[in-house]
Design a protein around this motif. Structure first.
Motif, PDB file in Angstrom:
ATOM      1  N   SER A   1       1.242  12.031   5.154  1.00 12.09           N
ATOM      2  CA  SER A   1       1.620  10.721   4.605  1.00 12.09           C
ATOM      3  C   SER A   1       0.685   9.649   5.156  1.00 12.09           C
ATOM      4  O   SER A   1      -0.241   9.932   5.911  1.00 12.09           O
ATOM      5  CB  SER A   1       3.064  10.366   4.989  1.00 12.09           C
ATOM      6  OG  SER A   1       3.112   9.986   6.350  1.00 12.09           O
TER       7      SER A   1
ATOM      8  N   LYS B   1       1.509   7.553   7.360  1.00  8.14           N
ATOM      9  CA  LYS B   1       1.935   7.146   8.707  1.00  8.14           C
ATOM     10  C   LYS B   1       0.847   7.255   9.795  1.00  8.14           C
ATOM     11  O   LYS B   1       0.813   6.423  10.702  1.00  8.14           O
ATOM     12  CB  LYS B   1       3.191   7.916   9.119  1.00  8.14           C
ATOM     13  CG  LYS B   1       4.416   7.640   8.222  1.00  8.14           C
ATOM     14  CD  LYS B   1       5.078   6.312   8.530  1.00  8.14           C
ATOM     15  CE  LYS B   1       6.300   6.089   7.649  1.00  8.14           C
ATOM     16  NZ  LYS B   1       6.961   4.805   7.885  1.00  8.14           N
TER      17      LYS B   1
ATOM     18  N   ALA C   1      12.383  10.436   8.038  1.00  7.17           N
ATOM     19  CA  ALA C   1      11.981  11.588   7.222  1.00  7.17           C
ATOM     20  C   ALA C   1      11.299  12.666   8.072  1.00  7.17           C
ATOM     21  O   ALA C   1      11.141  13.798   7.643  1.00  7.17           O
ATOM     22  CB  ALA C   1      11.033  11.121   6.134  1.00  7.17           C
TER      23      ALA C   1
ATOM     24  N   GLN D   1       8.214  12.171   8.912  1.00 14.38           N
ATOM     25  CA  GLN D   1       6.795  11.875   8.685  1.00 14.38           C
ATOM     26  C   GLN D   1       6.235  11.048   9.851  1.00 14.38           C
ATOM     27  O   GLN D   1       5.136  11.311  10.334  1.00 14.38           O
ATOM     28  CB  GLN D   1       6.610  11.084   7.387  1.00 14.38           C
ATOM     29  CG  GLN D   1       6.812  11.900   6.133  1.00 14.38           C
ATOM     30  CD  GLN D   1       5.535  12.602   5.688  1.00 14.38           C
ATOM     31  OE1 GLN D   1       4.579  12.712   6.444  1.00 14.38           O
ATOM     32  NE2 GLN D   1       5.530  13.089   4.465  1.00 14.38           N
TER      33      GLN D   1
ATOM     34  N   SER E   1       7.045   1.329  11.307  1.00 11.63           N
ATOM     35  CA  SER E   1       7.085   0.464  10.127  1.00 11.63           C
ATOM     36  C   SER E   1       7.544  -0.921  10.551  1.00 11.63           C
ATOM     37  O   SER E   1       7.551  -1.226  11.748  1.00 11.63           O
ATOM     38  CB  SER E   1       8.049   1.077   9.100  1.00 11.63           C
ATOM     39  OG  SER E   1       7.975   0.369   7.886  1.00 11.63           O
TER      40      SER E   1
ATOM     41  N   CYS F   1       6.970   2.322  -2.747  1.00  8.48           N
ATOM     42  CA  CYS F   1       8.348   2.446  -2.274  1.00  8.48           C
ATOM     43  C   CYS F   1       8.476   1.677  -0.951  1.00  8.48           C
ATOM     44  O   CYS F   1       7.473   1.435  -0.275  1.00  8.48           O
ATOM     45  CB  CYS F   1       8.732   3.911  -2.089  1.00  8.48           C
ATOM     46  SG  CYS F   1       7.873   4.731  -0.729  1.00  8.48           S
ATOM     47  N   ILE F   2       9.701   1.286  -0.624  1.00  8.05           N
ATOM     48  CA  ILE F   2       9.894   0.565   0.647  1.00  8.05           C
ATOM     49  C   ILE F   2      11.054   1.142   1.459  1.00  8.05           C
ATOM     50  O   ILE F   2      12.172   1.252   0.982  1.00  8.05           O
ATOM     51  CB  ILE F   2      10.156  -0.948   0.458  1.00  8.05           C
ATOM     52  CG1 ILE F   2      11.131  -1.205  -0.703  1.00  8.05           C
ATOM     53  CG2 ILE F   2       8.872  -1.723   0.276  1.00  8.05           C
ATOM     54  CD1 ILE F   2      11.699  -2.602  -0.676  1.00  8.05           C
TER      55      ILE F   2
ATOM     56  N   SER G   1       6.009  -0.454   5.238  1.00  5.90           N
ATOM     57  CA  SER G   1       4.620  -0.330   5.709  1.00  5.90           C
ATOM     58  C   SER G   1       3.643   0.222   4.670  1.00  5.90           C
ATOM     59  O   SER G   1       2.530  -0.278   4.552  1.00  5.90           O
ATOM     60  CB  SER G   1       4.547   0.482   7.001  1.00  5.90           C
ATOM     61  OG  SER G   1       4.693   1.858   6.786  1.00  5.90           O
TER      62      SER G   1
ATOM     63  N   GLY H   1      13.250   8.414   4.962  1.00 10.52           N
ATOM     64  CA  GLY H   1      12.404   7.301   5.400  1.00 10.52           C
ATOM     65  C   GLY H   1      12.781   5.976   4.756  1.00 10.52           C
ATOM     66  O   GLY H   1      12.228   4.942   5.098  1.00 10.52           O
TER      67      GLY H   1
ATOM     68  N   ALA I   1       6.736  13.369  -1.810  1.00  6.73           N
ATOM     69  CA  ALA I   1       7.857  13.171  -0.886  1.00  6.73           C
ATOM     70  C   ALA I   1       8.942  12.398  -1.633  1.00  6.73           C
ATOM     71  O   ALA I   1       8.629  11.580  -2.508  1.00  6.73           O
ATOM     72  CB  ALA I   1       7.393  12.367   0.329  1.00  6.73           C
TER      73      ALA I   1
ATOM     74  N   GLU J   1      10.566   9.880  -0.781  1.00  2.00           N
ATOM     75  CA  GLU J   1      10.344   8.436  -0.650  1.00  2.00           C
ATOM     76  C   GLU J   1       9.345   7.976  -1.720  1.00  2.00           C
ATOM     77  O   GLU J   1       9.585   7.035  -2.478  1.00  2.00           O
ATOM     78  CB  GLU J   1       9.783   8.097   0.749  1.00  2.00           C
ATOM     79  CG  GLU J   1      10.754   8.307   1.898  1.00  2.00           C
ATOM     80  CD  GLU J   1      10.833   9.772   2.359  1.00  2.00           C
ATOM     81  OE1 GLU J   1      10.053  10.604   1.844  1.00  2.00           O
ATOM     82  OE2 GLU J   1      11.683  10.072   3.210  1.00  2.00           O
TER      83      GLU J   1
ATOM     84  N   SER K   1       2.734   7.868  -1.269  1.00  2.00           N
ATOM     85  CA  SER K   1       2.642   7.736   0.181  1.00  2.00           C
ATOM     86  C   SER K   1       2.680   9.055   0.950  1.00  2.00           C
ATOM     87  O   SER K   1       2.274   9.088   2.104  1.00  2.00           O
ATOM     88  CB  SER K   1       3.761   6.808   0.685  1.00  2.00           C
ATOM     89  OG  SER K   1       5.016   7.259   0.211  1.00  2.00           O
ATOM     90  N   GLY K   2       3.173  10.136   0.308  1.00  2.00           N
ATOM     91  CA  GLY K   2       3.192  11.385   1.066  1.00  2.00           C
ATOM     92  C   GLY K   2       3.616  12.576   0.230  1.00  2.00           C
ATOM     93  O   GLY K   2       4.147  12.409  -0.876  1.00  2.00           O
TER      94      GLY K   2
HETATM   95  C1  LIG Z   1       6.203   9.546   2.621  1.00  2.00           C
HETATM   96  C2  LIG Z   1       6.889   8.287   3.027  1.00  2.00           C
HETATM   97  N1  LIG Z   1       6.798   7.211   2.231  1.00  2.00           N
HETATM   98  C3  LIG Z   1       7.418   6.045   2.547  1.00  2.00           C
HETATM   99  C4  LIG Z   1       8.152   5.926   3.703  1.00  2.00           C
HETATM  100  C5  LIG Z   1       8.853   4.630   3.968  1.00  2.00           C
HETATM  101  O1  LIG Z   1       8.359   3.911   5.031  1.00  2.00           O
HETATM  102  P1  LIG Z   1       7.517   2.597   4.844  1.00  2.00           P
HETATM  103  O2  LIG Z   1       8.332   1.679   3.964  1.00  2.00           O
HETATM  104  O3  LIG Z   1       7.333   2.071   6.189  1.00  2.00           O
HETATM  105  O4  LIG Z   1       6.249   2.976   4.183  1.00  2.00           O
HETATM  106  C6  LIG Z   1       8.260   7.001   4.578  1.00  2.00           C
HETATM  107  C7  LIG Z   1       9.019   6.874   5.834  1.00  2.00           C
HETATM  108  O5  LIG Z   1       9.267   7.764   6.558  1.00  2.00           O
HETATM  109  C8  LIG Z   1       7.610   8.216   4.231  1.00  2.00           C
HETATM  110  O6  LIG Z   1       7.690   9.290   5.017  1.00  2.00           O
END
Ligand SMILES: Cc1ncc(COP(=O)(O)O)c(C=O)c1O
Length: 454
Positions: A110, A112, A137, A139, A229, A262-263, A267, A338, A383, A385, A414-415
């Motif tokens: 991801s 992160k 999550a 991650q 985050s 996504c939030i 971050s 997450g 993922a 999220e 994001s992942g």
């Molecule tokens: C793949 C993925 N996307 C998004 C998030 C959400 O976090 P953030 O809003 O900080 O990006 C997470 C958090 O664990 C995550 O693992």
């Protein structure tokens, strides 16, 4: 043949992060001490964070140099690719052009590690030997375990109980990188024991896990704390995503009409959108739409209140002004672990309050439907999220189809979901539950928010 992948060279890796604080319409409301109700200073944060990170948290400089040792680690997977989603577009029959920035190629899977590596580096520079953190999550815990391993730091991760049970292989991944993982709420801290006394079956939440990690760091001389985050410096580190994406979209000869992310704490959304939002803040791109996507089960922006609240359940953190559902709110155990956080990054909140960004909330069944549509067309398995962003992207692409408009939609993937197959199994077996918007629980939690005049 239309190009699919837009790839930057290693030499194009950004050399600076973008700090949106320099361009906000008004400075962020101060972070305040819950006892004195006065703004906190660097010394209040010193037990938890290295000084360089505290400086970045309040910095008003537009650009912050990325240290060379951090860039050197970034080179393991950055720059990440930007894709044009030709097959998804075709399946939807949309005139919209859809692009995604793919952050799932990092070692942890991801976005992160973009901040984990920077935070481990600054801690290492200041002689820190041990770090505690939380993970939802899994991650973030993976990313920090990996980063700490590279800089010779011990890492202890409080993993939200529901994820700990749902995702044993995430725990093993952290342990492979040398992280020590405990399920939260745990018996190792007063904050964890207090939650277990009330509810021995507690599924945990990010708010509880943060309390545990902060408590341990505050009590131990040899230990600092790291957050994955929410805080300004975290979002700043993540801007490598948006800075690269800007160049890649230029390579594609395109410009975005709609950005989606996504939030959870904000971050990946912040890191992806802030470099583009700079133009909107400067009045150059008034028409740019920027959409944050959250779960219906934990709708901080769409249903929260913009007030001062604690960042954690155990009331150990300072008070920050943010859209919150109340620090005692424990979201239902949705698979997007997450995104189960009661609050939101103050930077994202300020932009939402200033109407610079929009927010939508989606249920997990339609989210997994979108994840499957994506996996079946583009191949990558998102993922849970990240699938929230895909849901909103598909809805916007279908709207463009209805309107007959050629819009350019860019989103952050994001992942990957390789450790989330339990969630896919539940969805494929028709066993995934949608949790109604928990109005009563949120109203109750909001009654417990400290009364502070903003
Ligand atoms: C793949 C993925 N996307 C998004 C998030 C959400 O976090 P953030 O809003 O900080 O990006 C997470 C958090 O664990 C995550 O693992």
């Amino acid at each position: 043949m239309a190009q699919t992948k837009f790839v930057l060279d290693e030499k194009d890796l950004p050399s600076r992060w973008y700090n949106i604080q320099a361009d906000l319409p008004a400075p962020l409301p101060p972070v305040i001490h819950p006892g004195t109700l006065q703004p906190i200073g660097p010394q209040d944060l010193a037990p938890l964070f290295p000084m360089e990170i505290i400086k970045q948290e309040v910095s008003q400089e537009r650009w912050i140099d990325i240290p060379e040792p951090v860039r050197d680690v970034y080179r393991l997977w950055r720059p990440t690719p930007l894709y044009r989603a030709h097959r998804l577009e075709k399946a939807l029959g949309t005139p919209a052009r859809i692009y995604y920035k793919w952050e799932g190629v990092s070692p942890a899977g991801s976005h992160k590690p973009n901040t984990a590596v920077a935070q481990a580096y600054y801690n290492h520079q200041e002689g820190v030997r041990r770090i505690t953190t939380e993970t939802g999550a899994g991650q973030w815990g993976s990313a920090l375990s990996f980063a700490c391993q590279l800089f010779g730091i011990e890492c202890k991760v409080y993993m939200v109980r529901v994820s700990y049970d749902q995702k044993p292989y995430r725990r093993l991944m952290m342990e492979t990188w040398g992280g020590k993982v405990v399920a939260s709420p745990s018996r190792e801290t007063a904050a964890g024991r207090a939650v277990l006394a009330k509810d021995p079956q507690s599924p945990g939440s990010l708010g509880i896990a943060i309390s545990e990690a902060v408590e341990e760091a505050a009590q131990r001389e040899d230990t600092k704390y790291s957050l994955g985050s929410v805080l300004n410096h975290v979002l700043t580190h993540q801007t490598v995503i948006g800075l690269e994406a800007q160049r890649q979209l230029e390579m594609a000869g395109d410009r975005p009409d709609i950005l989606v992310g996504c939030i959870g704490g904000g971050s990946n959304f912040g890191g992806f959108t802030f470099p583009f939002l700079a133009d909107k803040l400067a009045g150059k791109r008034k028409d740019l739409r920027v959409i944050a996507v959250e779960p219906q089960a934990c709708p901080s922006l769409t249903k929260g209140e913009y007030v001062y609240d604690f960042g954690d359940t155990g009331q150990m953190t300072p008070l920050v002004k943010m859209y919150t559902l109340g620090h005692s709110f424990i979201p239902a155990p949705i698979h997007a672990g997450g995104l189960r956080y009661h609050g939101m990054a103050p930077l994202v909140c300020a932009l939402y309050d200033a109407k610079m960004i929009e927010a939508v909330a989606v249920h997990q069944n339609p989210t997994f439907e979108a994840a499957l549509t994506f996996a079946k067309t583009e191949g990558f398995l998102p993922a849970p999220e990240a699938a929230h962003a895909i849901r909103a992207v598909i809805d916007e692409a279908l709207r463009a189809k209805r309107d007959g408009k050629k819009r350019t939609i860019l989103f952050n993937l994001s992942g990957h979901g390789h450790f989330d197959l339990g969630a896919y199994e539940a969805f494929l077996g028709g066993k995934l539950q949608d949790y109604e918007y928990p109005a009563d629980k949120i109203a109750e939690a909001l009654r417990g928010v400290p009364q502070v005049k903003a």
